[in-house]
Design a protein around this motif. Structure first.
Motif, PDB file in Angstrom:
ATOM      1  N   GLU A   3      72.124  -3.075 -88.226  1.00 18.27           N
ATOM      2  CA  GLU A   3      72.685  -3.202 -86.875  1.00 18.27           C
ATOM      3  C   GLU A   3      72.847  -1.834 -86.199  1.00 18.27           C
ATOM      4  O   GLU A   3      72.583  -1.694 -85.013  1.00 18.27           O
ATOM      5  N   TYR A   4      73.254  -0.816 -86.954  1.00 17.02           N
ATOM      6  CA  TYR A   4      73.413   0.515 -86.353  1.00 17.02           C
ATOM      7  C   TYR A   4      72.064   1.080 -85.908  1.00 17.02           C
ATOM      8  O   TYR A   4      71.978   1.779 -84.899  1.00 17.02           O
ATOM      9  N   GLU A   5      70.981   0.755 -86.633  1.00 20.73           N
ATOM     10  CA  GLU A   5      69.644   1.204 -86.232  1.00 20.73           C
ATOM     11  C   GLU A   5      69.229   0.522 -84.927  1.00 20.73           C
ATOM     12  O   GLU A   5      68.646   1.155 -84.038  1.00 20.73           O
ATOM     13  N   GLU A  11      70.117   2.313 -77.472  1.00 25.21           N
ATOM     14  CA  GLU A  11      70.676   3.456 -76.749  1.00 25.21           C
ATOM     15  C   GLU A  11      69.558   4.394 -76.313  1.00 25.21           C
ATOM     16  O   GLU A  11      69.562   4.908 -75.200  1.00 25.21           O
ATOM     17  N   ARG A  12      68.575   4.596 -77.167  1.00 23.76           N
ATOM     18  CA  ARG A  12      67.459   5.487 -76.832  1.00 23.76           C
ATOM     19  C   ARG A  12      66.673   4.977 -75.623  1.00 23.76           C
ATOM     20  O   ARG A  12      66.367   5.747 -74.721  1.00 23.76           O
ATOM     21  N   ILE A  76      64.098  -6.234 -79.547  1.00 25.25           N
ATOM     22  CA  ILE A  76      64.908  -5.298 -80.339  1.00 25.25           C
ATOM     23  C   ILE A  76      66.313  -5.866 -80.516  1.00 25.25           C
ATOM     24  O   ILE A  76      66.885  -5.805 -81.605  1.00 25.25           O
ATOM     25  N   GLU A  77      66.871  -6.433 -79.450  1.00 23.98           N
ATOM     26  CA  GLU A  77      68.248  -6.941 -79.491  1.00 23.98           C
ATOM     27  C   GLU A  77      68.398  -8.156 -80.404  1.00 23.98           C
ATOM     28  O   GLU A  77      69.378  -8.261 -81.139  1.00 23.98           O
ATOM     29  N   GLU A  78      67.433  -9.069 -80.366  1.00 21.44           N
ATOM     30  CA  GLU A  78      67.648 -10.386 -80.948  1.00 21.44           C
ATOM     31  C   GLU A  78      66.783 -10.724 -82.156  1.00 21.44           C
ATOM     32  O   GLU A  78      67.202 -11.501 -83.001  1.00 21.44           O
ATOM     33  N   ILE A  81      63.496  -7.863 -86.939  1.00 20.81           N
ATOM     34  CA  ILE A  81      62.324  -6.999 -87.024  1.00 20.81           C
ATOM     35  C   ILE A  81      62.607  -5.835 -87.962  1.00 20.81           C
ATOM     36  O   ILE A  81      63.756  -5.511 -88.243  1.00 20.81           O
ATOM     37  N   SER A  82      61.527  -5.204 -88.416  1.00 20.08           N
ATOM     38  CA  SER A  82      61.671  -4.037 -89.280  1.00 20.08           C
ATOM     39  C   SER A  82      61.995  -2.807 -88.441  1.00 20.08           C
ATOM     40  O   SER A  82      61.816  -2.800 -87.215  1.00 20.08           O
ATOM     41  N   ARG A  83      62.447  -1.771 -89.104  1.00 19.84           N
ATOM     42  CA  ARG A  83      62.742  -0.499 -88.427  1.00 19.84           C
ATOM     43  C   ARG A  83      61.477   0.036 -87.761  1.00 19.84           C
ATOM     44  O   ARG A  83      61.522   0.528 -86.640  1.00 19.84           O
ATOM     45  N   GLU A  84      60.339  -0.058 -88.444  1.00 25.71           N
ATOM     46  CA  GLU A  84      59.068   0.451 -87.903  1.00 25.71           C
ATOM     47  C   GLU A  84      58.675  -0.297 -86.626  1.00 25.71           C
ATOM     48  O   GLU A  84      58.257   0.316 -85.652  1.00 25.71           O
ATOM     49  N   THR A  85      58.820  -1.620 -86.660  1.00 28.36           N
ATOM     50  CA  THR A  85      58.510  -2.423 -85.472  1.00 28.36           C
ATOM     51  C   THR A  85      59.456  -2.058 -84.334  1.00 28.36           C
ATOM     52  O   THR A  85      59.036  -1.928 -83.182  1.00 28.36           O
TER      53      THR A  85
END
Length: 146
Positions: A3-5, A11-12, A76-78, A81-85
């Motif tokens: 969740e933090y990622e 944010e980015r 991204i929100e919902e 997905i993986s970090r890479e995606t």
């Protein structure tokens, strides 16, 4: 993705200066159709004036890019997905923002009006931040048994 990622990626892509130094993607798939985005933006910006027929095409492209941006942010929100995606989506969103900025600034010669619009956008973002920050504090206080 943790969740933090997810929050970091969101944010980015929401950051004001995110497009600084970012490249417009060469191609992007919008609504299932591949578009040579970089070529399109550079062709349009190269012209001194945009004919009426092209103006409609540019407006349609901006609308489709905004819709695609929103869909990618929602992924991204919902989505699970993986970090890479997520990183790939964030990069593409920033690229879309860069293209939108370039297309929005076509024919803009009224610097004073442009500055006022930027100030209004800054004020809106600041107020949104404050409302979120205060809203979270109020919610936390009410849960604390006030």
């Amino acid at each position: 993705m943790q969740e933090y990622e997810r929050k970091q990626l969101l944010e980015r892509v929401g950051r004001e200066g995110a497009t600084v130094g970012a490249d417009i993607p060469e191609t992007i798939t919008v609504q299932g159709e591949a578009i040579d985005l970089q070529t399109f933006v550079f062709e349009i910006k190269r012209r001194e004036t945009i004919p009426a027929g092209e103006r409609e095409r540019v407006e349609r492209a901006k609308k489709n890019l905004r819709r695609e941006r929103l869909e990618r942010v929602e992924r991204i929100e919902e989505d699970d997905i993986s970090r890479e995606t997520g990183e790939e989506l964030a990069r593409s969103i920033v690229g879309i923002d860069r293209a939108l900025n370039a297309l929005e600034n076509l024919g803009s010669t009224d610097l004073e009006r442009e500055q006022q619009a930027k100030q209004a956008a800054d004020t809106k973002r600041w107020m949104s931040f404050l409302q979120k920050a205060l809203g979270r504090e109020d919610t936390a206080a009410s849960r604390g048994g006030r």
